[in-house]
Write a protein that holds these residues in place. Sequence first.
Motif, PDB file in Angstrom:
ATOM      1  N   TYR A 109       0.889  -1.173   0.000  1.00  0.00           N
ATOM      2  CA  TYR A 109       0.000   0.000   0.000  1.00  0.00           C
ATOM      3  C   TYR A 109       0.919   1.213   0.000  1.00  0.00           C
ATOM      4  O   TYR A 109       1.499   1.567   1.032  1.00  0.00           O
ATOM      5  N   ALA A 110       1.145   1.791  -1.181  1.00  0.00           N
ATOM      6  CA  ALA A 110       2.154   2.839  -1.337  1.00  0.00           C
ATOM      7  C   ALA A 110       1.602   4.030  -2.125  1.00  0.00           C
ATOM      8  O   ALA A 110       2.096   4.357  -3.207  1.00  0.00           O
ATOM      9  N   PRO A 111       0.547   4.692  -1.573  1.00  0.00           N
ATOM     10  CA  PRO A 111      -0.055   5.807  -2.309  1.00  0.00           C
ATOM     11  C   PRO A 111       0.852   7.033  -2.409  1.00  0.00           C
ATOM     12  O   PRO A 111       0.568   7.925  -3.207  1.00  0.00           O
ATOM     13  N   TYR A 112       1.919   7.091  -1.631  1.00  0.00           N
ATOM     14  CA  TYR A 112       2.797   8.274  -1.639  1.00  0.00           C
ATOM     15  C   TYR A 112       4.050   8.040  -2.477  1.00  0.00           C
ATOM     16  O   TYR A 112       4.370   8.828  -3.364  1.00  0.00           O
ATOM     17  N   SER A 113       4.766   6.959  -2.204  1.00  0.00           N
ATOM     18  CA  SER A 113       6.020   6.724  -2.948  1.00  0.00           C
ATOM     19  C   SER A 113       5.763   5.976  -4.258  1.00  0.00           C
ATOM     20  O   SER A 113       6.591   6.019  -5.166  1.00  0.00           O
ATOM     21  N   HIS A 114       4.656   5.264  -4.330  1.00  0.00           N
ATOM     22  CA  HIS A 114       4.353   4.399  -5.489  1.00  0.00           C
ATOM     23  C   HIS A 114       5.439   3.359  -5.701  1.00  0.00           C
ATOM     24  O   HIS A 114       5.615   2.853  -6.812  1.00  0.00           O
ATOM     25  N   PHE A 115       6.192   3.061  -4.649  1.00  0.00           N
ATOM     26  CA  PHE A 115       7.224   2.034  -4.728  1.00  0.00           C
ATOM     27  C   PHE A 115       6.735   0.814  -3.941  1.00  0.00           C
ATOM     28  O   PHE A 115       6.488   0.895  -2.740  1.00  0.00           O
ATOM     29  N   ASN A 116       6.559  -0.282  -4.646  1.00  0.00           N
ATOM     30  CA  ASN A 116       5.991  -1.491  -4.036  1.00  0.00           C
ATOM     31  C   ASN A 116       7.104  -2.433  -3.594  1.00  0.00           C
ATOM     32  O   ASN A 116       7.946  -2.820  -4.400  1.00  0.00           O
ATOM     33  N   VAL A 117       7.058  -2.793  -2.318  1.00  0.00           N
ATOM     34  CA  VAL A 117       8.068  -3.717  -1.782  1.00  0.00           C
ATOM     35  C   VAL A 117       7.356  -4.924  -1.171  1.00  0.00           C
ATOM     36  O   VAL A 117       6.343  -4.763  -0.472  1.00  0.00           O
ATOM     37  N   GLY A 118       7.887  -6.095  -1.445  1.00  0.00           N
ATOM     38  CA  GLY A 118       7.371  -7.329  -0.838  1.00  0.00           C
ATOM     39  C   GLY A 118       8.499  -8.041  -0.130  1.00  0.00           C
ATOM     40  O   GLY A 118       9.659  -7.965  -0.553  1.00  0.00           O
ATOM     41  N   ALA A 119       8.165  -8.714   0.958  1.00  0.00           N
ATOM     42  CA  ALA A 119       9.183  -9.480   1.693  1.00  0.00           C
ATOM     43  C   ALA A 119       8.586 -10.813   2.103  1.00  0.00           C
ATOM     44  O   ALA A 119       7.374 -10.917   2.336  1.00  0.00           O
ATOM     45  N   ALA A 120       9.439 -11.829   2.167  1.00  0.00           N
ATOM     46  CA  ALA A 120       8.996 -13.151   2.599  1.00  0.00           C
ATOM     47  C   ALA A 120      10.032 -13.711   3.560  1.00  0.00           C
ATOM     48  O   ALA A 120      11.228 -13.698   3.272  1.00  0.00           O
ATOM     49  N   VAL A 121       9.539 -14.176   4.700  1.00  0.00           N
ATOM     50  CA  VAL A 121      10.410 -14.725   5.745  1.00  0.00           C
ATOM     51  C   VAL A 121      10.183 -16.236   5.814  1.00  0.00           C
ATOM     52  O   VAL A 121       9.032 -16.684   5.881  1.00  0.00           O
ATOM     53  N   LEU A 155       5.296   1.506   7.424  1.00  0.00           N
ATOM     54  CA  LEU A 155       6.336   0.511   7.737  1.00  0.00           C
ATOM     55  C   LEU A 155       6.808  -0.195   6.470  1.00  0.00           C
ATOM     56  O   LEU A 155       6.026  -0.447   5.557  1.00  0.00           O
ATOM     57  N   CYS A 156       8.111  -0.520   6.451  1.00  0.00           N
ATOM     58  CA  CYS A 156       8.719  -1.250   5.340  1.00  0.00           C
ATOM     59  C   CYS A 156       8.174  -2.681   5.259  1.00  0.00           C
ATOM     60  O   CYS A 156       7.715  -3.243   6.265  1.00  0.00           O
ATOM     61  N   ALA A 157       8.333  -3.258   4.079  1.00  0.00           N
ATOM     62  CA  ALA A 157       7.881  -4.627   3.840  1.00  0.00           C
ATOM     63  C   ALA A 157       8.600  -5.634   4.753  1.00  0.00           C
ATOM     64  O   ALA A 157       7.979  -6.552   5.297  1.00  0.00           O
ATOM     65  N   GLU A 158       9.901  -5.456   4.899  1.00  0.00           N
ATOM     66  CA  GLU A 158      10.692  -6.417   5.673  1.00  0.00           C
ATOM     67  C   GLU A 158      10.244  -6.464   7.119  1.00  0.00           C
ATOM     68  O   GLU A 158      10.079  -7.527   7.719  1.00  0.00           O
ATOM     69  N   ARG A 159      10.031  -5.266   7.704  1.00  0.00           N
ATOM     70  CA  ARG A 159       9.609  -5.248   9.105  1.00  0.00           C
ATOM     71  C   ARG A 159       8.182  -5.738   9.245  1.00  0.00           C
ATOM     72  O   ARG A 159       7.838  -6.400  10.224  1.00  0.00           O
ATOM     73  N   THR A 160       7.332  -5.419   8.270  1.00  0.00           N
ATOM     74  CA  THR A 160       5.955  -5.925   8.302  1.00  0.00           C
ATOM     75  C   THR A 160       5.977  -7.453   8.362  1.00  0.00           C
ATOM     76  O   THR A 160       5.269  -8.070   9.164  1.00  0.00           O
ATOM     77  N   ALA A 161       6.827  -8.060   7.531  1.00  0.00           N
ATOM     78  CA  ALA A 161       6.914  -9.530   7.485  1.00  0.00           C
ATOM     79  C   ALA A 161       7.546 -10.088   8.764  1.00  0.00           C
ATOM     80  O   ALA A 161       7.032 -11.046   9.355  1.00  0.00           O
ATOM     81  N   MET A 162       8.652  -9.478   9.201  1.00  0.00           N
ATOM     82  CA  MET A 162       9.342 -10.019  10.391  1.00  0.00           C
ATOM     83  C   MET A 162       8.500  -9.853  11.650  1.00  0.00           C
ATOM     84  O   MET A 162       8.463 -10.755  12.496  1.00  0.00           O
ATOM     85  N   PHE A 163       7.827  -8.706  11.784  1.00  0.00           N
ATOM     86  CA  PHE A 163       7.020  -8.500  12.986  1.00  0.00           C
ATOM     87  C   PHE A 163       5.807  -9.431  12.975  1.00  0.00           C
ATOM     88  O   PHE A 163       5.393  -9.927  14.032  1.00  0.00           O
TER      89      PHE A 163
END
Length: 157
Positions: free
Chosen positions: A38-50, A72-80
Amino acid sequence: MTDKNININFKEYASFDELETADRELAEAAVDAMKGSYAPYSHFNVGAAVRLGNGQIVMGANQENAAFPSGLCAERTAMFAAGAQYPDQDMVSIAIAGGVMGRLAKSPATPCGGCRQVMAQYQTKSGKPMTVLMIGEGRIWKFEKVDDILPLIFDSI
Ligand code: THU
């Protein structure tokens, strides 16, 4: 005075097909996770998989907010998510993918410093190396442990 040197080794792969099966699955999951961005500001899509110690994969994607620091970044979203839902499982590997309009960028997705620090802590918690895969279109980097992307890790307290 002594000159010191820190040397970092990593592997570069030219395609997903070159990766071993578990890494390829994780890399594909990271690309798939970009759909949750969900990146309405940066329009940069990041995905992470743990990858957890039991083999399960937990995904995350960057979540932005009008109050910028609240995102929050993708990596922290996934790790948390992994830490909160599976507190007894080690995080053995993480893959990161990023790009615009849902399309994977050519350059491998390099995690920000804050996410590296969080990776470092979960690696310390598990007592085993966490491998890091940075995914790009036609270029994938694999680091064997978080120390390789965050030398001189802070873990003093
Ligand atoms: N972003 C990540 O999800 N992971 C990183 O390691 C770096 C940046 C996100 C945050 C923000 O939503 C967007 O990318 C642009 O910075």
